[in-house]
Design an enzyme around this catalytic site. Structure first.
Site, PDB file in Angstrom:
ATOM      1  N   TYR A 138       0.861  -1.184   0.000  1.00 59.03           N
ATOM      2  CA  TYR A 138       0.000   0.000   0.000  1.00 59.03           C
ATOM      3  C   TYR A 138       0.897   1.232   0.000  1.00 59.03           C
ATOM      4  O   TYR A 138       1.540   1.539   1.004  1.00 59.03           O
ATOM      5  CB  TYR A 138      -0.897  -0.045   1.244  1.00 59.03           C
ATOM      6  CG  TYR A 138      -1.974   1.012   1.317  1.00 59.03           C
ATOM      7  CD1 TYR A 138      -2.204   1.933   0.314  1.00 59.03           C
ATOM      8  CD2 TYR A 138      -2.794   1.080   2.433  1.00 59.03           C
ATOM      9  CE1 TYR A 138      -3.206   2.879   0.407  1.00 59.03           C
ATOM     10  CE2 TYR A 138      -3.804   2.025   2.548  1.00 59.03           C
ATOM     11  CZ  TYR A 138      -3.998   2.921   1.535  1.00 59.03           C
ATOM     12  OH  TYR A 138      -4.983   3.859   1.638  1.00 59.03           O
ATOM     13  N   LYS A 166      -0.979  -1.005  -4.245  1.00 56.21           N
ATOM     14  CA  LYS A 166      -2.140  -0.130  -4.161  1.00 56.21           C
ATOM     15  C   LYS A 166      -1.626   1.296  -4.332  1.00 56.21           C
ATOM     16  O   LYS A 166      -0.976   1.851  -3.450  1.00 56.21           O
ATOM     17  CB  LYS A 166      -2.879  -0.293  -2.836  1.00 56.21           C
ATOM     18  CG  LYS A 166      -4.117   0.598  -2.738  1.00 56.21           C
ATOM     19  CD  LYS A 166      -4.832   0.448  -1.393  1.00 56.21           C
ATOM     20  CE  LYS A 166      -5.995   1.410  -1.299  1.00 56.21           C
ATOM     21  NZ  LYS A 166      -6.648   1.376   0.043  1.00 56.21           N
TER      22      LYS A 166
END
Length: 301
Positions: A138, A166
């Site tokens: 992320y 992400k």
């Protein structure tokens, strides 16, 4: 038997519903999950920021994981989010997730400590070496103050199970930087709702969504249309959706999106302290955004 993670399509960052007395509301969690499955989701992420990860106990995360695995029944992968303050705890949580049937992981950088590049790479490396599960990193320097740069991904590329990113830098140029540097080595999933269509058109493989928790069908329609090259049709829905998508980029995104999911019948407003439910003018303003959108909700073909 783990479900393969393709890192393509729409992956809701699931809400964590609570009861009025602050227990997990698993029946409502499963009802929301079924609505997502019915809309055609490609996978799920449990215990992310939107899922109130910072307030969940480890056993609650495992309970949510087991519930989701039972509902999904091997149809799509279920990922558990790893967001910990220490490398030791991140490794422990990752190994627990694998032992309890998770199909993959989303891993955040160290929480509450602004690790430098060497420390951040060492953190991700330690988690990757401790599990065989596929990992999505992320990358959200806006909220978590740590940027995982192209140079850092060059070091991480040697770990086969670090497979996806992400992309939440809020810098759309970074999508092209990553593609230029790595080709298809890393799958990229847009992680900012208000930039989702742009991210898909610039080459992202998927979308980790927030407002999808309240509006699964509209989210899937935008993704499917964009991937099919029907950009004008996707843009029509996206423009309608934008006031709602902006609820995802506010510090109270949890309360805002839970209110939206309540309005569409697949959520509740209960949050875990220190968060508190919305009241007064703020609640009225958010409800106005939601109700205005509902009044003009597009008819999907």
């Amino acid at each position: 038997m783990h479900v393969p993670v393709r890192w393509e399509g729409v992956y809701p960052a699931l809400l964590t519903p609570f009861t009025a007395d602050d227990q997990l509301d698993l029946p409502l969690f499963e009802a929301n999950l079924r609505a997502q499955l019915d809309a055609g989701m490609h996978g799920f992420i449990i215990g992310g920021s939107l899922g109130e990860a910072s307030t969940l106990e480890p056993d609650e995360k495992i309970a949510l994981l087991k519930s989701a695995l039972a509902v999904c029944d091997g149809k799509v992968p279920v990922l558990l989010n790893i967001a910990e303050q220490s490398t030791k705890q991140a490794i422990k949580r990752a190994q627990e997730a694998e032992a309890n049937g998770a199909d993959g992981l989303m891993v955040l950088p160290p929480m509450r400590y602004p690790a430098d590049a060497r420390e951040t790479v060492a953190f991700f490396t330690a988690v990757a070496e401790a599990t065989s599960l596929p990992i999505m990193i992320y990358n959200n320097p806006y909220d978590y103050k740590i940027m995982t740069t192209v140079a850092m991904f060059e070091e991480l590329a040697k770990y086969d199970n670090i497979q996806a990113v992400k992309e939440s830098t809020r810098d759309l140029t970074n999508i092209t930087r990553m593609r230029n540097a790595f080709g298809d080595r890393f799958k990229l999933l847009g992680g900012v709702d208000t930039l989702a269509l742009e991210a898909i058109l610039l080459g992202c493989d998927g979308w980790v969504g927030g407002l999808v928790d309240a509006f699964p069908q509209e989210t899937m329609a935008i993704y499917d249309l964009a991937k099919a090259g029907q950009v004008s049709e996707a843009l029509d829905i996206y423009r309608w959706f934008m006031p709602l998508l902006e609820l995802d980029i506010h510090p109270k995104l949890v309360q805002y999106i839970k209110l939206a999911a309540t309005a569409t019948g697949i959520g509740s407003e209960h949050v875990r302290a220190p968060r508190l439910p919305l009241i007064g003018t703020e609640r009225e303003q958010v409800l106005n955004v939601i109700n205005s959108a509902l009044a003009k909700r597009p008819v999907l073909v």
